[in-house]
Design a protein around this motif. Structure first.
Motif, PDB file in Angstrom:
ATOM      1  N   VAL A  17      26.188  65.234  15.904  1.00 21.53           N
ATOM      2  CA  VAL A  17      26.670  63.870  15.689  1.00 21.53           C
ATOM      3  C   VAL A  17      28.174  63.922  15.422  1.00 21.53           C
ATOM      4  CG1 VAL A  17      26.462  61.776  14.288  1.00 21.53           C
ATOM      5  CG2 VAL A  17      24.439  63.212  14.725  1.00 21.53           C
ATOM      6  N   THR A  18      28.930  63.235  16.260  1.00 18.88           N
ATOM      7  CA  THR A  18      30.374  63.112  16.071  1.00 18.88           C
ATOM      8  C   THR A  18      30.661  61.756  15.449  1.00 18.88           C
ATOM      9  OG1 THR A  18      30.776  64.491  18.011  1.00 18.88           O
ATOM     10  CG2 THR A  18      32.622  63.158  17.220  1.00 18.88           C
ATOM     11  N   TYR A  19      31.558  61.735  14.455  1.00 16.38           N
ATOM     12  CA  TYR A  19      31.741  60.504  13.703  1.00 16.38           C
ATOM     13  C   TYR A  19      33.165  60.363  13.173  1.00 16.38           C
ATOM     14  CZ  TYR A  19      31.428  63.563   9.635  1.00 16.38           C
ATOM     15  OH  TYR A  19      31.660  64.560   8.712  1.00 16.38           O
ATOM     16  N   GLY A  20      33.548  59.107  12.967  1.00 14.45           N
ATOM     17  CA  GLY A  20      34.694  58.738  12.152  1.00 14.45           C
ATOM     18  C   GLY A  20      34.111  57.927  11.015  1.00 14.45           C
ATOM     19  N   ASP A  21      34.547  56.691  10.839  1.00 13.28           N
ATOM     20  CA  ASP A  21      33.866  55.808   9.896  1.00 13.28           C
ATOM     21  C   ASP A  21      32.475  55.468  10.410  1.00 13.28           C
ATOM     22  OD1 ASP A  21      36.125  55.844   8.352  1.00 13.28           O
ATOM     23  OD2 ASP A  21      36.857  53.887   9.024  1.00 13.28           O
ATOM     24  N   ARG A  22      32.342  55.461  11.742  1.00 10.94           N
ATOM     25  CA  ARG A  22      31.076  55.173  12.405  1.00 10.94           C
ATOM     26  C   ARG A  22      30.698  56.321  13.327  1.00 10.94           C
ATOM     27  NH1 ARG A  22      29.076  50.162  11.859  1.00 10.94           N
ATOM     28  NH2 ARG A  22      30.372  48.753  10.620  1.00 10.94           N
ATOM     29  N   ILE A  23      29.459  56.338  13.732  1.00  7.73           N
ATOM     30  CA  ILE A  23      28.972  57.383  14.630  1.00  7.73           C
ATOM     31  C   ILE A  23      29.534  57.138  16.031  1.00  7.73           C
ATOM     32  CG2 ILE A  23      26.915  58.361  15.713  1.00  7.73           C
ATOM     33  CD1 ILE A  23      25.415  57.712  13.090  1.00  7.73           C
ATOM     34  N   GLU A  24      30.185  58.164  16.580  1.00  9.35           N
ATOM     35  CA  GLU A  24      30.842  58.048  17.884  1.00  9.35           C
ATOM     36  C   GLU A  24      29.978  58.587  19.015  1.00  9.35           C
ATOM     37  OE1 GLU A  24      33.675  56.541  18.310  1.00  9.35           O
ATOM     38  OE2 GLU A  24      34.151  56.234  16.183  1.00  9.35           O
ATOM     39  N   SER A  25      29.216  59.627  18.740  1.00  2.65           N
ATOM     40  CA  SER A  25      28.344  60.185  19.784  1.00  2.65           C
ATOM     41  C   SER A  25      27.204  60.949  19.142  1.00  2.65           C
ATOM     42  CB  SER A  25      29.134  61.105  20.722  1.00  2.65           C
ATOM     43  OG  SER A  25      29.548  62.285  20.041  1.00  2.65           O
ATOM     44  N   VAL A  26      26.082  61.041  19.865  1.00  2.00           N
ATOM     45  CA  VAL A  26      24.913  61.812  19.432  1.00  2.00           C
ATOM     46  C   VAL A  26      24.427  62.614  20.636  1.00  2.00           C
ATOM     47  CG1 VAL A  26      22.598  61.753  18.443  1.00  2.00           C
ATOM     48  CG2 VAL A  26      24.270  60.001  17.794  1.00  2.00           C
ATOM     49  N   ILE A 346      20.725  56.980  13.080  1.00  2.00           N
ATOM     50  CA  ILE A 346      21.664  57.938  13.662  1.00  2.00           C
ATOM     51  C   ILE A 346      21.856  57.530  15.121  1.00  2.00           C
ATOM     52  CG2 ILE A 346      22.152  60.355  14.161  1.00  2.00           C
ATOM     53  CD1 ILE A 346      22.083  59.812  11.203  1.00  2.00           C
ATOM     54  N   GLU A 347      22.670  56.520  15.310  1.00  2.00           N
ATOM     55  CA  GLU A 347      22.942  55.990  16.644  1.00  2.00           C
ATOM     56  C   GLU A 347      24.410  55.609  16.743  1.00  2.00           C
ATOM     57  OE1 GLU A 347      20.426  52.768  17.807  1.00  2.00           O
ATOM     58  OE2 GLU A 347      18.551  53.894  17.484  1.00  2.00           O
ATOM     59  N   VAL A 348      24.935  55.643  17.957  1.00  2.61           N
ATOM     60  CA  VAL A 348      26.330  55.286  18.196  1.00  2.61           C
ATOM     61  C   VAL A 348      26.598  53.874  17.689  1.00  2.61           C
ATOM     62  CG1 VAL A 348      28.070  54.845  19.978  1.00  2.61           C
ATOM     63  CG2 VAL A 348      26.571  56.843  20.157  1.00  2.61           C
ATOM     64  N   GLY A 349      27.679  53.717  16.938  1.00  2.00           N
ATOM     65  CA  GLY A 349      28.084  52.418  16.417  1.00  2.00           C
ATOM     66  C   GLY A 349      27.623  52.141  15.004  1.00  2.00           C
ATOM     67  N   TYR A 350      26.653  52.920  14.522  1.00  2.00           N
ATOM     68  CA  TYR A 350      26.173  52.716  13.156  1.00  2.00           C
ATOM     69  C   TYR A 350      27.105  53.415  12.162  1.00  2.00           C
ATOM     70  CZ  TYR A 350      21.813  50.326  14.178  1.00  2.00           C
ATOM     71  OH  TYR A 350      20.898  49.374  14.557  1.00  2.00           O
ATOM     72  N   PRO A 351      27.149  52.937  10.911  1.00  2.00           N
ATOM     73  CA  PRO A 351      27.999  53.592   9.912  1.00  2.00           C
ATOM     74  C   PRO A 351      27.659  55.073   9.771  1.00  2.00           C
ATOM     75  CG  PRO A 351      27.146  51.517   9.069  1.00  2.00           C
ATOM     76  CD  PRO A 351      26.419  51.784  10.358  1.00  2.00           C
ATOM     77  N   ALA A 352      28.649  55.885   9.547  1.00  2.00           N
ATOM     78  CA  ALA A 352      28.442  57.320   9.366  1.00  2.00           C
ATOM     79  C   ALA A 352      28.007  57.594   7.937  1.00  2.00           C
ATOM     80  CB  ALA A 352      29.703  58.086   9.725  1.00  2.00           C
ATOM     81  N   GLN A 368      29.347  59.588   3.561  1.00  2.00           N
ATOM     82  CA  GLN A 368      29.232  58.146   3.335  1.00  2.00           C
ATOM     83  C   GLN A 368      30.422  57.439   3.993  1.00  2.00           C
ATOM     84  OE1 GLN A 368      29.840  56.559  -0.691  1.00  2.00           O
ATOM     85  NE2 GLN A 368      28.062  55.240  -0.399  1.00  2.00           N
ATOM     86  N   ALA A 369      30.089  56.544   4.930  1.00  2.00           N
ATOM     87  CA  ALA A 369      31.128  55.807   5.668  1.00  2.00           C
ATOM     88  C   ALA A 369      32.181  56.744   6.244  1.00  2.00           C
ATOM     89  CB  ALA A 369      31.764  54.743   4.779  1.00  2.00           C
ATOM     90  N   GLY A 370      31.726  57.893   6.721  1.00  2.00           N
ATOM     91  CA  GLY A 370      32.607  58.867   7.348  1.00  2.00           C
ATOM     92  C   GLY A 370      33.302  59.817   6.399  1.00  2.00           C
ATOM     93  N   LYS A 371      33.125  59.654   5.100  1.00  2.00           N
ATOM     94  CA  LYS A 371      33.782  60.519   4.115  1.00  2.00           C
ATOM     95  C   LYS A 371      32.803  61.570   3.615  1.00  2.00           C
ATOM     96  CE  LYS A 371      36.105  60.417  -0.392  1.00  2.00           C
ATOM     97  NZ  LYS A 371      36.531  59.560  -1.534  1.00  2.00           N
ATOM     98  N   THR A 372      33.229  62.835   3.625  1.00  2.00           N
ATOM     99  CA  THR A 372      32.372  63.918   3.135  1.00  2.00           C
ATOM    100  C   THR A 372      32.311  63.860   1.612  1.00  2.00           C
ATOM    101  OG1 THR A 372      32.937  65.331   5.006  1.00  2.00           O
ATOM    102  CG2 THR A 372      32.027  66.407   3.061  1.00  2.00           C
ATOM    103  N   ILE A 373      31.094  63.710   1.085  1.00  2.00           N
ATOM    104  CA  ILE A 373      30.883  63.609  -0.365  1.00  2.00           C
ATOM    105  C   ILE A 373      30.382  64.931  -0.913  1.00  2.00           C
ATOM    106  CG2 ILE A 373      29.631  62.403  -2.181  1.00  2.00           C
ATOM    107  CD1 ILE A 373      31.569  60.603  -0.643  1.00  2.00           C
TER     108      ILE A 373
END
Length: 374
Positions: A17-26, A346-352, A368-373
């Protein structure tokens, strides 16, 4: 862009899963030896956690922030503050605090989409009332609910439909755009059916908030289990429901079942005896049981949703996929129905909002929201 890998609990396939704030690709990959991959846990009922409360004088913007930070450490990326029976002024104050907290932080705004008010329109009887203060219990009043809405983001309210004109008041609350759950009730089968017809769509921690001794039939548990209009929450912590009861209730409710923690302020703190606004003198045990010292009755829960997931996985026949469905995707659908933005996939466009877990559902990493916790 960043990447996280793991196995899909439903298929066992490996995913990248590639992500920023949101999921970019799976993308599918070899899944051998990878941890399990899931959207973050979603808890629809949290009264407090880690020594912080959303109720009474303890409620504050700092408390909402602290609970958000503490829960995400155990994989809970979305949580719903639950305000229990209190004066209109106190309920309105807590709603306003949540509203202020959401404005103060994009992460809180995302993690806390709305509020649940549990009461004050519940049973006034010992047993079904639980630890809610008797002096604050009152009949269902849609006008009071409308006044609450001016102070903060109200999503749903728990009521007992035993009151006169309950069905009418539930209908009026639904017309305000607020969802209605049945809970802490001694209502009859007919009153529960009328409530569902009027628009009630949820059962709050079904199997609890009820008399300790019930007729074999009819009783409010059967009535809520049998009504297909009601989605039902269950506290799978081993204290509120024995494992065989939890198993049977989930089987009966089927895909309308979801898990909640019902965490109280003392959940996640050091075991011991405390003086608490909810329940008075209480004791928190090592195993997460939280009870009133005078009666032995439960005073909310001393666990978090990850504890519930792990207990349910270990003590019922349900698979990890089924348990995560009840702790992620089903709550996500309900939250969206109540006004939250889409999440829980876990789908493209959903929050990371992404977690990885081992075979015993221990959280290994949290995003959470693309930030590693973690």
């Amino acid at each position: 862009m960043r990447t996280v890998v793991g196995r899909d609990p439903k298929t066992g396939e490996g995913l990248s899963v590639t992500y920023g704030d949101r999921i970019e690709s799976v993308e599918k990959i070899d899944g051998e030896d990878l941890p399990w991959l899931s959207s973050g846990l979603i808890d629809l009922q949290v009264n407090g956690y880690g020594g912080y409360d959303v109720n009474g004088e303890e409620a504050s913007v700092e408390a909402i922030e602290a609970i958000t930070q503490k829960l995400v450490q155990v994989g809970v990326t979305t949580w719903i503050p639950t305000i229990i029976s209190a004066s209109e002024e106190t309920i309105s104050r807590s709603l306003a605090i949540v509203s202020e907290a959401k404005k103060s932080s994009p992460i809180i705004d995302h993690a806390v989409p709305f509020v649940h008010v549990e009461g004050p329109f519940i049973s006034d009887q010992d047993g079904p009332r639980g630890a809610h203060p008797l002096e604050q219990i009152r009949p269902i009043d849609s006008r009071e609910v409308e006044r609450w809405m001016a102070h903060g983001p109200l999503g749903y309210v728990t009521v007992s439909p035993h009151w006169e004109n309950s069905a009418e008041q539930i209908h009026l609350i639904r017309n305000l755009g607020i969802h209605v759950a049945i809970g802490h009730t001694h209502a009859t089968t007919e009153q529960i059916q009328e409530a569902a017809t009027a628009g009630a769509s949820l059962a709050t921690h079904l199997g609890n908030g009820i008399f300790a001794t019930l007729p074999r039939h009819p009783n409010p548990i059967w009535a809520q289990l049998a009504n297909d209009r009601l989605d039902a929450g269950f506290i799978g912590d081993g204290h509120h429901l024995p494992p065989e009861t939890l198993t049977a209730l989930i089987r009966a409710k089927g895909d309308k079942s979801f898990l909640v923690s019902d965490s109280a302020m003392l959940a996640g703190t050091t075991p011991g005896r405390y003086k608490n606004d909810i329940g008075g003198d209480v004791e928190l045990f090592e195993n997460g049981r939280l009870e009133q010292t005078s009666s032995g009755l439960l005073a909310g829960s001393g666990v978090n949703l990850l504890n519930v997931v792990r207990y349910t996985l270990a003590n019922t026949p349900f698979s990890l996929d089924r348990v995560l469905t009840m702790a992620v995707s089903h709550p996500a659908r309900l939250a969206q129905r109540m006004g939250a933005s889409p999440r829980g996939k876990i789908e493209v466009g959903y929050p990371a909002d992404i977690i990885t877990l081992d075979d015993k559902a221990q959280v290994l990493s949290v995003i959470q929201a693309g930030k590693t916790i973690l």
